[in-house]
Design a protein around this motif. Sequence first.
Motif, PDB file in Angstrom:
ATOM      1  N   SER A  42       0.938  -1.251   0.129  1.00 52.42           N
ATOM      2  CA  SER A  42       0.026  -0.087  -0.032  1.00 52.42           C
ATOM      3  C   SER A  42       0.850   1.213   0.130  1.00 52.42           C
ATOM      4  O   SER A  42       2.052   1.273   0.456  1.00 52.42           O
ATOM      5  CB  SER A  42      -0.968   0.010   1.347  1.00 52.42           C
ATOM      6  N   PRO A  43       0.414   2.285  -0.623  1.00 55.69           N
ATOM      7  CA  PRO A  43       1.288   3.597  -0.569  1.00 55.69           C
ATOM      8  C   PRO A  43       1.509   4.347   0.635  1.00 55.69           C
ATOM      9  O   PRO A  43       0.630   4.270   1.546  1.00 55.69           O
ATOM     10  CB  PRO A  43       0.487   4.305  -1.717  1.00 55.69           C
ATOM     11  N   LEU A  44       2.688   4.833   0.797  1.00 57.07           N
ATOM     12  CA  LEU A  44       2.931   5.973   1.872  1.00 57.07           C
ATOM     13  C   LEU A  44       3.295   7.391   1.123  1.00 57.07           C
ATOM     14  O   LEU A  44       3.352   7.618  -0.073  1.00 57.07           O
ATOM     15  CB  LEU A  44       4.148   5.140   2.806  1.00 57.07           C
ATOM     16  N   THR A  45       3.631   8.014   2.300  1.00 54.63           N
ATOM     17  CA  THR A  45       3.936   9.470   1.732  1.00 54.63           C
ATOM     18  C   THR A  45       5.163   9.592   0.725  1.00 54.63           C
ATOM     19  O   THR A  45       6.023   9.001   0.753  1.00 54.63           O
ATOM     20  CB  THR A  45       4.342  10.355   2.868  1.00 54.63           C
ATOM     21  N   PRO A  46       4.736  10.054  -0.655  1.00 54.12           N
ATOM     22  CA  PRO A  46       5.878  10.061  -1.554  1.00 54.12           C
ATOM     23  C   PRO A  46       6.996  10.707  -1.321  1.00 54.12           C
ATOM     24  O   PRO A  46       7.052  11.801  -0.272  1.00 54.12           O
ATOM     25  CB  PRO A  46       5.003  10.927  -2.658  1.00 54.12           C
ATOM     26  N   GLY A  47       8.223  10.124  -1.704  1.00 56.74           N
ATOM     27  CA  GLY A  47       9.524  11.024  -1.464  1.00 56.74           C
ATOM     28  C   GLY A  47      10.382  10.809  -2.718  1.00 56.74           C
ATOM     29  O   GLY A  47       9.819  11.181  -3.746  1.00 56.74           O
ATOM     30  N   THR A  48      11.535  10.487  -2.576  1.00 54.19           N
ATOM     31  CA  THR A  48      12.478  10.472  -3.685  1.00 54.19           C
ATOM     32  C   THR A  48      12.251   9.074  -4.247  1.00 54.19           C
ATOM     33  O   THR A  48      12.527   8.743  -5.438  1.00 54.19           O
ATOM     34  CB  THR A  48      13.854  10.729  -3.417  1.00 54.19           C
ATOM     35  N   ASN A  49      12.369   7.940  -3.120  1.00 52.43           N
ATOM     36  CA  ASN A  49      12.533   6.382  -3.621  1.00 52.43           C
ATOM     37  C   ASN A  49      11.202   5.677  -3.482  1.00 52.43           C
ATOM     38  O   ASN A  49      10.123   6.506  -3.095  1.00 52.43           O
ATOM     39  CB  ASN A  49      13.382   5.919  -2.557  1.00 52.43           C
ATOM     40  N   ALA A  50      11.365   4.751  -4.004  1.00 52.45           N
ATOM     41  CA  ALA A  50       9.837   3.834  -3.776  1.00 52.45           C
ATOM     42  C   ALA A  50       9.548   3.303  -2.476  1.00 52.45           C
ATOM     43  O   ALA A  50      10.318   2.472  -2.045  1.00 52.45           O
ATOM     44  CB  ALA A  50       9.885   2.634  -4.836  1.00 52.45           C
ATOM     45  N   VAL A  51       8.488   3.837  -1.686  1.00 56.49           N
ATOM     46  CA  VAL A  51       8.223   3.576  -0.323  1.00 56.49           C
ATOM     47  C   VAL A  51       6.898   2.695  -0.407  1.00 56.49           C
ATOM     48  O   VAL A  51       6.053   3.566  -0.530  1.00 56.49           O
ATOM     49  CB  VAL A  51       8.667   4.704   0.800  1.00 56.49           C
ATOM     50  N   PHE A  52       6.759   1.636   0.417  1.00 57.74           N
ATOM     51  CA  PHE A  52       5.505   0.823   0.394  1.00 57.74           C
ATOM     52  C   PHE A  52       5.196   0.380   1.816  1.00 57.74           C
ATOM     53  O   PHE A  52       6.427   0.068   2.418  1.00 57.74           O
ATOM     54  CB  PHE A  52       5.279   0.141  -0.724  1.00 57.74           C
ATOM     55  N   ARG A  53       4.097   0.332   2.115  1.00 58.64           N
ATOM     56  CA  ARG A  53       3.881  -0.610   3.410  1.00 58.64           C
ATOM     57  C   ARG A  53       3.545  -1.903   2.980  1.00 58.64           C
ATOM     58  O   ARG A  53       2.822  -2.113   2.038  1.00 58.64           O
ATOM     59  CB  ARG A  53       2.720   0.291   4.075  1.00 58.64           C
ATOM     60  N   SER A  54       4.005  -2.874   3.905  1.00 58.04           N
ATOM     61  CA  SER A  54       3.564  -4.215   3.867  1.00 58.04           C
ATOM     62  C   SER A  54       3.263  -4.857   4.918  1.00 58.04           C
ATOM     63  O   SER A  54       4.325  -5.303   5.715  1.00 58.04           O
ATOM     64  CB  SER A  54       4.638  -5.181   2.785  1.00 58.04           C
ATOM     65  N   GLY A  55       1.946  -4.835   5.427  1.00 59.15           N
ATOM     66  CA  GLY A  55       1.457  -5.461   6.777  1.00 59.15           C
ATOM     67  C   GLY A  55       2.458  -4.410   7.843  1.00 59.15           C
ATOM     68  O   GLY A  55       1.974  -3.337   7.860  1.00 59.15           O
ATOM     69  N   ASN A  56       2.874  -4.889   8.777  1.00 58.40           N
ATOM     70  CA  ASN A  56       3.734  -4.096   9.669  1.00 58.40           C
ATOM     71  C   ASN A  56       5.010  -3.908   9.338  1.00 58.40           C
ATOM     72  O   ASN A  56       5.973  -3.470  10.291  1.00 58.40           O
ATOM     73  CB  ASN A  56       3.628  -5.277  11.097  1.00 58.40           C
ATOM     74  N   THR A  57       5.437  -3.777   7.992  1.00 58.75           N
ATOM     75  CA  THR A  57       6.694  -3.366   7.756  1.00 58.75           C
ATOM     76  C   THR A  57       6.553  -2.527   6.602  1.00 58.75           C
ATOM     77  O   THR A  57       5.475  -1.993   6.074  1.00 58.75           O
ATOM     78  CB  THR A  57       7.432  -4.366   7.063  1.00 58.75           C
ATOM     79  N   VAL A  58       7.691  -1.745   6.363  1.00 62.30           N
ATOM     80  CA  VAL A  58       8.085  -0.595   5.315  1.00 62.30           C
ATOM     81  C   VAL A  58       9.137  -1.196   4.500  1.00 62.30           C
ATOM     82  O   VAL A  58      10.006  -1.606   4.932  1.00 62.30           O
ATOM     83  CB  VAL A  58       8.064   0.681   5.730  1.00 62.30           C
ATOM     84  N   ILE A  59       8.785  -1.247   3.022  1.00 60.16           N
ATOM     85  CA  ILE A  59      10.031  -1.285   2.222  1.00 60.16           C
ATOM     86  C   ILE A  59      10.241  -0.248   1.379  1.00 60.16           C
ATOM     87  O   ILE A  59       9.621   0.365   0.950  1.00 60.16           O
ATOM     88  CB  ILE A  59       9.977  -2.638   1.196  1.00 60.16           C
ATOM     89  N   LYS A  60      11.549   0.255   1.250  1.00 63.59           N
ATOM     90  CA  LYS A  60      12.142   1.124   0.879  1.00 63.59           C
ATOM     91  C   LYS A  60      13.004   0.676  -0.296  1.00 63.59           C
ATOM     92  O   LYS A  60      14.303   0.254  -0.034  1.00 63.59           O
ATOM     93  CB  LYS A  60      12.779   2.438   1.514  1.00 63.59           C
ATOM     94  N   ILE A  61      12.909   1.011  -1.703  1.00 61.92           N
ATOM     95  CA  ILE A  61      13.471   0.564  -2.835  1.00 61.92           C
ATOM     96  C   ILE A  61      14.040   1.748  -3.551  1.00 61.92           C
ATOM     97  O   ILE A  61      13.476   2.724  -3.843  1.00 61.92           O
ATOM     98  CB  ILE A  61      12.602  -0.251  -3.791  1.00 61.92           C
ATOM     99  N   TYR A  62      15.653   1.865  -3.451  1.00 59.68           N
ATOM    100  CA  TYR A  62      16.176   3.176  -3.990  1.00 59.68           C
ATOM    101  C   TYR A  62      16.328   3.070  -5.541  1.00 59.68           C
ATOM    102  O   TYR A  62      16.079   2.194  -6.291  1.00 59.68           O
ATOM    103  CB  TYR A  62      17.335   3.004  -3.200  1.00 59.68           C
ATOM    104  N   THR A  63      16.228   4.162  -5.916  1.00 63.36           N
ATOM    105  CA  THR A  63      16.623   4.631  -7.237  1.00 63.36           C
ATOM    106  C   THR A  63      17.921   3.952  -7.975  1.00 63.36           C
ATOM    107  O   THR A  63      18.902   3.918  -7.307  1.00 63.36           O
ATOM    108  CB  THR A  63      16.867   6.142  -7.616  1.00 63.36           C
ATOM    109  N   PRO A  64      17.685   3.060  -8.977  1.00 64.60           N
ATOM    110  CA  PRO A  64      18.824   2.536  -9.566  1.00 64.60           C
ATOM    111  C   PRO A  64      19.446   3.346 -10.483  1.00 64.60           C
ATOM    112  O   PRO A  64      19.196   4.518 -10.600  1.00 64.60           O
ATOM    113  CB  PRO A  64      18.221   1.313 -10.546  1.00 64.60           C
ATOM    114  N   ILE A  65      20.816   3.049 -10.545  1.00 64.41           N
ATOM    115  CA  ILE A  65      21.669   3.968 -11.111  1.00 64.41           C
ATOM    116  C   ILE A  65      21.339   4.243 -12.627  1.00 64.41           C
ATOM    117  O   ILE A  65      21.714   5.687 -13.149  1.00 64.41           O
ATOM    118  CB  ILE A  65      23.242   3.538 -11.159  1.00 64.41           C
TER     119      ILE A  65
END
Length: 302
Positions: A42-65
């Motif tokens: 599910s979406p979270l507050t937008p920033g620079t990187n891809a950030v999503f909620r998954s249950g009780n966790t958050v995953i942040k995926i960083y911009t590839p080169i």
Amino acid sequence: MLYTRDLSGWENWGREFQNLQAFTPLAKEIYRKNQIPFEPLSPLTPGTNAVFRSGNTVIKIYTPIETGLSGKDGFDIELFSMRHAMKCGFSSPNVLASGYIDDKYRFYYIIMEYIDAPEFQSVRASFSKDELILLSKNFSERLRCLNVPVKSFTPMDACAQVISNRRWDKLPKSFKEEAISVAKCAKKEEQVYVHGDLNGDNVLYKDGELFVIDFADSNLAPAFLESVCVTVDLFDLDLGCAQSFTALSGLSLAHHLYRGLLLHAFGAEIILQNIKKRFGDTAAQSPAHLLKALEDWSNGRY
């Protein structure tokens, strides 16, 4: 191939980084790889990187080169920062897993705990003035364990960034000249770890405490840099909170904030958005006008 979209440049990434459908297969594999249960993103507050909620966790995926952005640098900075905060016992999310996955691109990621709490800016109006002053004082005391000299942390320091900071081009030339002068003096002071972006989006409120998230703009700088976002954004230029947070008043407070604004990587934007809104267009005409507005504010004239 798990991620199938084409990425090239900031504009392209800006259209894709909140695409739940596109990132779901990649996220599923990252969670499987780290033996962490996966739940729909599910979406979270937008920033620079891809950030999503998954249950009780958050995953942040960083911009590839391939996007032209320094995702690996941001990953290194944030991972160090979160571990530094955890070591200090500071209120922030715990890191559950980190690393990279090679797919169509190399994606660096961090999985962290999700803190179920509102952003402070959304609840700030519910506090009395005295409660806000106490919160700011307590927050200042807790930040002392974070704002210390650190080893093995090598971002471009805040003082060096001023020279290449093109954001100052949005203001009269005198601002960048003064910013460079302030940076040269600040370079001689003790350089400590600073979060650098303690605004209302990056501070959560839960059970009487302020929790800090998003360490991507962490840096090395004099400790006074930390006051900028806290004073101007988090506590919305409330004079009592500023005095409580910095333990300063009058001209000392004004000069403290003035130096911080000119050294901060986003100082130009903060002046154009927050300072002008509060003090009027005149405050953005020159460094002298900015300092005069801050002096009047610090003496209770606003």
